[in-house]
Design an enzyme around this catalytic site. Structure first.
Site, PDB file in Angstrom:
ATOM      1  N   LYS A 256       0.954  -1.280   0.067  1.00 33.91           N
ATOM      2  CA  LYS A 256       0.078  -0.031   0.169  1.00 33.91           C
ATOM      3  C   LYS A 256       0.831   1.288   0.025  1.00 33.91           C
ATOM      4  O   LYS A 256       0.319   2.342   0.252  1.00 33.91           O
ATOM      5  CB  LYS A 256      -0.963  -0.157   1.197  1.00 33.91           C
ATOM      6  CG  LYS A 256      -1.833  -1.079   1.273  1.00 33.91           C
ATOM      7  CD  LYS A 256      -2.795  -1.191   0.068  1.00 33.91           C
ATOM      8  CE  LYS A 256      -3.779  -2.459   0.039  1.00 33.91           C
ATOM      9  NZ  LYS A 256      -4.461  -2.669  -1.245  1.00 33.91           N
ATOM     10  N   ARG A 257       2.083   1.225  -0.338  1.00 34.00           N
ATOM     11  CA  ARG A 257       2.851   1.999  -0.303  1.00 34.00           C
ATOM     12  C   ARG A 257       3.293   2.882   0.904  1.00 34.00           C
ATOM     13  O   ARG A 257       3.449   3.974   0.870  1.00 34.00           O
ATOM     14  CB  ARG A 257       2.679   3.337  -1.476  1.00 34.00           C
ATOM     15  CG  ARG A 257       2.577   2.357  -2.929  1.00 34.00           C
ATOM     16  CD  ARG A 257       3.773   1.813  -3.358  1.00 34.00           C
ATOM     17  NE  ARG A 257       3.578   1.097  -4.589  1.00 34.00           N
ATOM     18  CZ  ARG A 257       3.414  -0.140  -4.903  1.00 34.00           C
ATOM     19  NH1 ARG A 257       3.369  -0.929  -4.180  1.00 34.00           N
ATOM     20  NH2 ARG A 257       3.426  -0.461  -6.421  1.00 34.00           N
TER      21      ARG A 257
ATOM     22  N   GLY B 120       0.256  12.943   3.484  1.00 33.06           N
ATOM     23  CA  GLY B 120       0.752  12.725   4.941  1.00 33.06           C
ATOM     24  C   GLY B 120       2.113  12.135   5.270  1.00 33.06           C
ATOM     25  O   GLY B 120       2.630  12.141   6.494  1.00 33.06           O
TER      26      GLY B 120
ATOM     27  N   GLU C  82       4.171  14.921   5.795  1.00 34.50           N
ATOM     28  CA  GLU C  82       3.842  15.544   7.227  1.00 34.50           C
ATOM     29  C   GLU C  82       4.509  14.554   8.347  1.00 34.50           C
ATOM     30  O   GLU C  82       4.980  15.053   9.298  1.00 34.50           O
ATOM     31  CB  GLU C  82       2.409  15.285   7.377  1.00 34.50           C
ATOM     32  CG  GLU C  82       1.726  16.182   6.551  1.00 34.50           C
ATOM     33  CD  GLU C  82       0.029  16.373   7.007  1.00 34.50           C
ATOM     34  OE1 GLU C  82      -0.675  15.278   6.796  1.00 34.50           O
ATOM     35  OE2 GLU C  82      -0.340  17.447   7.068  1.00 34.50           O
TER      36      GLU C  82
ATOM     37  N   GLU D 296      -2.540  16.710  -1.833  1.00 31.69           N
ATOM     38  CA  GLU D 296      -4.093  16.889  -1.495  1.00 31.69           C
ATOM     39  C   GLU D 296      -4.905  17.973  -2.320  1.00 31.69           C
ATOM     40  O   GLU D 296      -5.831  17.636  -2.590  1.00 31.69           O
ATOM     41  CB  GLU D 296      -3.867  17.774   0.168  1.00 31.69           C
ATOM     42  CG  GLU D 296      -3.558  16.674   1.205  1.00 31.69           C
ATOM     43  CD  GLU D 296      -1.875  16.693   1.381  1.00 31.69           C
ATOM     44  OE1 GLU D 296      -1.079  16.915   0.518  1.00 31.69           O
ATOM     45  OE2 GLU D 296      -1.571  16.285   2.400  1.00 31.69           O
TER      46      GLU D 296
ATOM     47  N   ARG E  68      -6.606  15.871  -4.887  1.00 36.97           N
ATOM     48  CA  ARG E  68      -7.122  15.092  -4.280  1.00 36.97           C
ATOM     49  C   ARG E  68      -8.581  15.568  -3.697  1.00 36.97           C
ATOM     50  O   ARG E  68      -9.440  14.844  -3.370  1.00 36.97           O
ATOM     51  CB  ARG E  68      -6.600  13.938  -3.529  1.00 36.97           C
ATOM     52  CG  ARG E  68      -5.444  13.316  -3.781  1.00 36.97           C
ATOM     53  CD  ARG E  68      -5.829  12.035  -4.207  1.00 36.97           C
ATOM     54  NE  ARG E  68      -4.372  11.490  -4.573  1.00 36.97           N
ATOM     55  CZ  ARG E  68      -3.795  11.334  -5.873  1.00 36.97           C
ATOM     56  NH1 ARG E  68      -4.729  11.289  -7.018  1.00 36.97           N
ATOM     57  NH2 ARG E  68      -2.555  10.393  -5.893  1.00 36.97           N
TER      58      ARG E  68
ATOM     59  N   GLY F  82      -4.046  17.509   7.344  1.00 39.67           N
ATOM     60  CA  GLY F  82      -4.387  17.302   8.398  1.00 39.67           C
ATOM     61  C   GLY F  82      -3.463  16.523   9.416  1.00 39.67           C
ATOM     62  O   GLY F  82      -3.809  16.432  10.689  1.00 39.67           O
TER      63      GLY F  82
HETATM   64  C1  1HE Z   1      -2.474   3.551  -1.480  1.00 40.84           C
HETATM   65  C2  1HE Z   1      -2.006   4.885  -1.504  1.00 40.84           C
HETATM   66  C3  1HE Z   1      -2.742   5.577  -0.424  1.00 40.84           C
HETATM   67  C4  1HE Z   1      -1.010   3.701  -2.859  1.00 40.84           C
HETATM   68  N1  1HE Z   1      -3.794   5.121   0.086  1.00 40.84           N
HETATM   69  N2  1HE Z   1      -3.460   2.981  -1.092  1.00 40.84           N
HETATM   70  N3  1HE Z   1      -1.559  10.461  -0.880  1.00 40.84           N
HETATM   71  C5  1HE Z   1      -1.579  10.498  -2.241  1.00 40.84           C
HETATM   72  O1  1HE Z   1      -2.299  11.203  -3.063  1.00 40.84           O
HETATM   73  C6  1HE Z   1      -0.473   9.802  -2.892  1.00 40.84           C
HETATM   74  C7  1HE Z   1      -1.460   8.578  -3.514  1.00 40.84           C
HETATM   75  N4  1HE Z   1      -0.525   7.449  -4.304  1.00 40.84           N
HETATM   76  C8  1HE Z   1       0.259   7.644  -5.383  1.00 40.84           C
HETATM   77  O2  1HE Z   1       0.325   8.730  -5.938  1.00 40.84           O
HETATM   78  C9  1HE Z   1       1.142   6.242  -5.801  1.00 40.84           C
HETATM   79  O3  1HE Z   1       0.397   5.227  -5.363  1.00 40.84           O
HETATM   80  C10 1HE Z   1       2.624   6.323  -5.416  1.00 40.84           C
HETATM   81  C11 1HE Z   1       3.265   7.404  -6.046  1.00 40.84           C
HETATM   82  C12 1HE Z   1       2.785   6.579  -3.984  1.00 40.84           C
HETATM   83  C13 1HE Z   1       3.040   4.969  -5.667  1.00 40.84           C
HETATM   84  O4  1HE Z   1       2.764   4.591  -7.108  1.00 40.84           O
HETATM   85  P1  1HE Z   1       2.813   3.204  -7.638  1.00 40.84           P
HETATM   86  O5  1HE Z   1       2.810   3.405  -9.034  1.00 40.84           O
HETATM   87  O6  1HE Z   1       4.263   2.675  -7.286  1.00 40.84           O
HETATM   88  O7  1HE Z   1       1.761   2.485  -7.046  1.00 40.84           O
HETATM   89  P2  1HE Z   1       0.155   2.524  -7.216  1.00 40.84           P
HETATM   90  O8  1HE Z   1      -0.196   1.339  -8.356  1.00 40.84           O
HETATM   91  O9  1HE Z   1      -0.367   3.660  -7.372  1.00 40.84           O
HETATM   92  O10 1HE Z   1      -0.313   1.656  -5.633  1.00 40.84           O
HETATM   93  C14 1HE Z   1      -0.029   0.632  -5.506  1.00 40.84           C
HETATM   94  C15 1HE Z   1      -0.938   0.082  -4.118  1.00 40.84           C
HETATM   95  O11 1HE Z   1      -0.915   0.891  -3.138  1.00 40.84           O
HETATM   96  C16 1HE Z   1      -2.460   0.177  -4.746  1.00 40.84           C
HETATM   97  O12 1HE Z   1      -3.002  -0.902  -3.887  1.00 40.84           O
HETATM   98  P3  1HE Z   1      -3.772  -2.003  -4.837  1.00 40.84           P
HETATM   99  O13 1HE Z   1      -4.379  -2.944  -3.457  1.00 40.84           O
HETATM  100  O14 1HE Z   1      -4.443  -1.736  -6.022  1.00 40.84           O
HETATM  101  O15 1HE Z   1      -2.499  -2.883  -5.145  1.00 40.84           O
HETATM  102  C17 1HE Z   1      -2.724   1.636  -4.179  1.00 40.84           C
HETATM  103  O16 1HE Z   1      -4.211   1.528  -4.033  1.00 40.84           O
HETATM  104  C18 1HE Z   1      -2.015   1.606  -2.854  1.00 40.84           C
HETATM  105  N5  1HE Z   1      -1.878   3.066  -2.388  1.00 40.84           N
HETATM  106  N6  1HE Z   1      -1.009   5.160  -2.243  1.00 40.84           N
HETATM  107  C19 1HE Z   1      -4.079   4.131   0.019  1.00 40.84           C
HETATM  108  N7  1HE Z   1      -2.546   6.900  -0.427  1.00 40.84           N
HETATM  109  C20 1HE Z   1      -4.176  13.596   7.677  1.00 40.84           C
HETATM  110  S1  1HE Z   1      -4.567  14.460   6.141  1.00 40.84           S
HETATM  111  C21 1HE Z   1      -3.298  13.842   5.139  1.00 40.84           C
HETATM  112  C22 1HE Z   1      -3.701  13.747   3.785  1.00 40.84           C
HETATM  113  C23 1HE Z   1      -3.142  13.242   2.544  1.00 40.84           C
HETATM  114  O17 1HE Z   1      -1.885  12.416   3.048  1.00 40.84           O
HETATM  115  S2  1HE Z   1      -3.798  13.145   0.901  1.00 40.84           S
HETATM  116  C24 1HE Z   1      -2.304  12.633   0.256  1.00 40.84           C
HETATM  117  C25 1HE Z   1      -2.769  10.955  -0.320  1.00 40.84           C
END
Ligand code: 1HE
Length: 268
Positions: free
Chosen positions: A32-33, A119, A122, A142, A145, A150
């Site tokens: 889940k990265r 996060g 963070e 964020e 999205r 937070g």
């Molecule tokens: C996840 C998450 C996640 C990956 N929550 N499951 N954060 C983001 O907006 C970043 C979101 N993630 C990404 O942009 C990419 O996943 C990555 C750049 C980190 C990695 O890319 P990649 O190509 O290696 O992986 P992927 O194919 O996107 O993801 C692989 C798996 O990890 C996949 O799950 P699967 O079950 O389908 O294999 C994804 O769903 C899972 N995964 N990132 C849940 N973030 C207190 S407020 C804080 C507010 C925030 O942090 S908002 C920013 C959120």
């Protein structure tokens, strides 16, 4: 009684304790990265609440897989369909975990790689030393999205890079990496090889300091940043009064006086 902290208490974190007091804490949801679900946050609260009294002298915060941390678990957040009050409480638990890291008094050194985003940034900004490798990149997705930070970014990320850069990152999805990220203050070290190896080396060095001195460095400085200059100067004097007269420091002062202690020299 000192709290017990054992690897068996955790399922989203790995814990390895070294003989020199260095603990290696590894985010362990690589598939889940290393996204931060609530269970992981609770494990971070437990670990960082108890580590200072359980003998940790320095902590390396590492990550399994290619990415340090993808931030909030967006799938859990989507599935839970939280109310405003629910998510406020989630954020308060994030703050609890990250405040324990920043203010706990034990040096925490992050070995960064791949995505350090949302996060994840963070989390990284709550540690005392950040080591980046060539794969590391920083972003605050964020804005794209439909979310907002937070987990303390408005305080810690803005503090590291300034509010204008943080706003730009959130509005436009700007990514920082490499030397530029270092120059801005997102990390203090950029290595060619393994960020983990360098983080461990730095942790070992920090662990050789007296614990009370490290406590002041890794707690008092952060607290003092929250005070007026007048109060901070007062608090600094009080902390120095305690730290600089600690019995354990006498041997180090004696070693300086009898010229057996290492001198401070420029890098060769
Ligand atoms: C996840 C998450 C996640 C990956 N929550 N499951 N954060 C983001 O907006 C970043 C979101 N993630 C990404 O942009 C990419 O996943 C990555 C750049 C980190 C990695 O890319 P990649 O190509 O290696 O992986 P992927 O194919 O996107 O993801 C692989 C798996 O990890 C996949 O799950 P699967 O079950 O389908 O294999 C994804 O769903 C899972 N995964 N990132 C849940 N973030 C207190 S407020 C804080 C507010 C925030 O942090 S908002 C920013 C959120």
């Amino acid at each position: 009684m000192a709290p017990q902290v054992t690897a068996e208490q955790f399922s989203n974190l790995k814990l390895e304790k070294h003989d020199d007091g260095v603990w290696v804490v590894t985010l362990n949801r690589p598939t889940k990265r290393n996204a931060l679900n609530l269970d992981t946050i609770e494990e971070l609260v437990t670990l960082f609440t108890n580590a200072p009294r359980a003998g940790a002298k320095a902590i390396v915060l590492a990550a399994e897989g290619d990415h340090f941390c993808a931030g909030l678990d967006l799938i859990e957040h989507h599935d839970e369909d939280r109310s405003p009050a629910d998510f406020m409480h989630v954020c308060l638990r994030w703050h609890e975990a990250f405040n324990k890291m920043e203010y706990g008094g034990v040096p925490v050194i992050a070995a960064l790689k791949g995505a350090v985003v949302g996060g994840g940034l963070e989390l990284a900004s709550s540690v005392h030393i950040r080591v980046a490798d060539q794969s590391t990149y920083f972003a605050l997705p964020e804005g794209q999205r439909g979310l907002f930070t937070g987990g303390g970014a408005t305080i810690r990320v803005a503090d590291l890079i300034g509010k204008a850069r943080m706003i730009d990152m959130m509005l436009t999805g700007r990514v920082y990496q490499g030397q530029e990220a270092i120059d801005l203050g997102l990390a203090q070290y950029l290595v060619e090889g393994s960020s983990f190896d360098r983080a461990l080396e730095l942790a070992q060095r920090a662990a050789a300091n007296l614990p009370l001195t490290n406590f002041a460095i890794c707690s008092a400085i952060s607290h003092m940043q929250n005070m007026s200059a007048l109060d901070a100067a007062y608090a600094e004097a009080v902390v120095a009064g305690v730290v600089n007269t600690q019995p354990d420091a006498r041997a180090r002062l004696a070693a300086f006086a009898d010229k057996t202690a290492a001198r401070v020299r420029p890098n060769s």
